[in-house]
Design an enzyme around this catalytic site. Structure first.
Site, short mmCIF file in Angstrom:
data_model
loop_
_atom_site.label_atom_id
_atom_site.label_comp_id
_atom_site.label_asym_id
_atom_site.label_seq_id
_atom_site.Cartn_x
_atom_site.Cartn_y
_atom_site.Cartn_z
N TYR A 146 0.82 -1.21 0.00
CA TYR A 146 0.00 0.00 0.00
C TYR A 146 0.86 1.27 0.00
O TYR A 146 0.36 2.36 -0.27
CB TYR A 146 -0.95 0.04 1.22
CG TYR A 146 -1.99 -1.07 1.22
CD1 TYR A 146 -2.31 -1.75 0.05
CD2 TYR A 146 -2.66 -1.42 2.38
CE1 TYR A 146 -3.25 -2.77 0.05
CE2 TYR A 146 -3.61 -2.44 2.39
CZ TYR A 146 -3.89 -3.11 1.22
OH TYR A 146 -4.83 -4.11 1.22
N LYS A 197 3.94 -15.14 1.40
CA LYS A 197 3.95 -16.02 0.23
C LYS A 197 5.40 -16.12 -0.28
O LYS A 197 5.75 -15.59 -1.34
CB LYS A 197 2.99 -15.50 -0.85
CG LYS A 197 1.57 -15.97 -0.56
CD LYS A 197 0.61 -15.81 -1.69
CE LYS A 197 0.90 -16.64 -2.90
NZ LYS A 197 0.35 -18.01 -2.86
N ASP A 230 -2.34 -18.00 1.13
CA ASP A 230 -3.53 -18.62 0.52
C ASP A 230 -3.99 -19.80 1.36
O ASP A 230 -5.19 -19.98 1.62
CB ASP A 230 -3.27 -19.01 -0.95
CG ASP A 230 -1.94 -19.73 -1.16
OD1 ASP A 230 -1.10 -19.72 -0.23
OD2 ASP A 230 -1.73 -20.30 -2.24
N ASP A 254 -4.84 -7.27 5.87
CA ASP A 254 -6.09 -6.58 5.58
C ASP A 254 -7.18 -7.62 5.28
O ASP A 254 -8.28 -7.61 5.85
CB ASP A 254 -5.86 -5.67 4.37
CG ASP A 254 -6.99 -4.70 4.13
OD1 ASP A 254 -7.95 -4.71 4.92
OD2 ASP A 254 -6.92 -3.93 3.16
N ASP A 258 -10.14 -9.28 8.12
CA ASP A 258 -11.58 -9.15 7.85
C ASP A 258 -12.24 -10.52 7.84
O ASP A 258 -13.32 -10.72 8.38
CB ASP A 258 -11.82 -8.46 6.50
CG ASP A 258 -12.04 -6.96 6.68
OD1 ASP A 258 -11.61 -6.44 7.73
OD2 ASP A 258 -12.64 -6.33 5.80
#
Ligand code: NAD
Length: 374
Positions: A146, A197, A230, A254, A258
């Site tokens: 970000y 990852k 993942d 993020d 959630d």
């Protein structure tokens, strides 16, 4: 460790919409702690968000940031008011929270996902999968994709476009968030799972190396595992109780936070903390807020659920003030009230008693009385 004889300096920023309504209920708990646990709180309250725009023409004043630095911790309600929907992005009420995070250097966001027994049926997952769930996600919040450069949208010679964002993490950025996660684990079930990852991203490879190194040097007593992001998403839905503390970067955090928070059912139940770097005097800037927003659709009706705000305050006691016993009591009081059948509208279920914000707050204080007497 906070000296219980010293007053605790709190900056209270109720904000907009339901913010002031739910923060008021924390006021009852603070009064109870002063009366029953020998604590003293020095409270400073100020305006942020739409409330500050209306009074001062800006979403947050520099003076408020200075007060936040001077406080032991900040208790934040929520900001956002459709009345200010027309103003430019830099003047929106939400800038208040973004600026506080930025100015205080709050780099580690902590989001617990805990399922209270009484609400086990509120989750979209089967009760057997979420019963007893108690995980903590630590998300890095000021680095990663970000904020990385280069970024932007460029036009290619053939007239088509290319969007670019860059995932960047440095050793020190990874070290500091890893330390937060390991520290937290020591106060919980002593297990950390680090998520990246590394199979396809060099930044993930570095993440894994640095977390492994911090663990070996400083936290060998904590159990460490690694998981690809993942797979982690899948495991959070398949068997979320396998986790204690998860630590991950901004983007994966993020999404995964959630996902994890929704395992518990309702927005009105979910607290959070955001921590900054430890300062030379040993203090650490920290802000505690529910994950929900200002809920303009129900503001002013006295029906908002105050539990996320109250649990955010319990986190403040636990992580900024090291008052574990008081934090445990508040969480237990919330659990008991839910078990007794009281529900605000957002968590209402058949056969339960529907109550408003202040009755819920009062009931939690009455439970604290009972816990103190037992
Ligand atoms: P929201 O979280 O305010 O509300 C979403 C839904 O959940 C609404 O139906 C609301 O009534 C309900 N809800 C939320 N909290 C509740 C509670 N404690 N009790 C009962 N019901 C509750 O999200 P939104 O509607 O997308 O956003 C409203 C405003 O809040 C926007 O301006 C947004 O930018 C802002 N916002 C601020 C923060 C923050 O201050 N950190 C976070 C998220 C959203």
């Amino acid at each position: 460790m906070t000296d219980p004889k010293q007053p605790v300096k709190l900056l209270v920023l109720p904000g907009d919409g339901i913010g002031p309504e739910v923060v008021r209920e924390v006021g009852r708990i603070i009064a109870w702690l002063e009366k029953n646990r020998g604590l003293t709180f020095e409270l400073t309250e100020d305006l942020v968000g739409g409330a500050s725009l209306a009074e001062y023409g800006v979403p947050i004043r520099d003076e408020v940031i200075e007060k936040a630095w001077a406080a032991d911790a900040v208790l934040f309600g929520s900001v956002g008011d459709p009345k200010w929907g027309h103003v430019g992005f830099d003047k929106r009420p939400e800038v208040a929270i973004l600026k506080l995070r930025q100015e205080l250097g709050l780099f580690a966001n902590l989001r617990p996902a805990k399922v209270f027994d009484a609400l086990v049926d509120s989750s979209t997952l089967k009760p057997d999968v979420v019963r007893g769930l108690d995980i903590m996600i630590v998300r890095e919040t000021v680095g990663g994709i970000y904020f990385g450069n280069p970024r932007g949208i460029e036009t290619l010679p053939d007239g088509s476009k290319r969007g670019i964002n860059t995932e960047v993490y440095t050793t020190s950025e990874i070290q500091r968030v890893a330390r937060v996660a390991f520290d937290l684990a020591r106060k919980r079930d002593n297990r950390v799972c680090s998520v990246e990852k590394c199979n396809v991203m060099e930044s993930g490879l570095l993440w894994k190396e640095v977390v492994t190194d911090v663990h070996a040097r400083e936290f060998a007593d904590v159990e460490l595992s690694h998981m690809l992001a993942d797979n982690c998403a899948m495991q959070l839905v398949r068997n979320p109780r396998q986790f204690d503390v998860l630590v991950t970067g901004n983007l994966f955090g993020d999404i995964l936070s959630d996902l994890a928070s929704m395992l518990t059912g309702s927005l009105g139940m979910l607290p959070s903390a955001t921590l900054g770097a430890e300062q030379a005097d040993g203090r650490r800037p920290a802000l505690y807020e529910p994950i929900h927003g200002s809920a303009p659709d129900i503001a002013g009706q006295g029906i908002a659920n105050p539990i996320a705000q109250i649990l955010s305050f319990a986190m403040l006691l636990r992580y900024s003030l090291n008052m574990q016993a008081e934090a445990d009591m508040i969480e237990q009081a919330v659990s008991n009230v839910l078990a007794s059948g009281l529900r605000t509208a957002d968590i209402m279920a058949e056969g339960m008693a529907r109550v408003g914000t202040s009755v819920m707050g009062e009931a939690i204080v009455r439970e604290l009385d009972k816990l103190q007497a037992s």
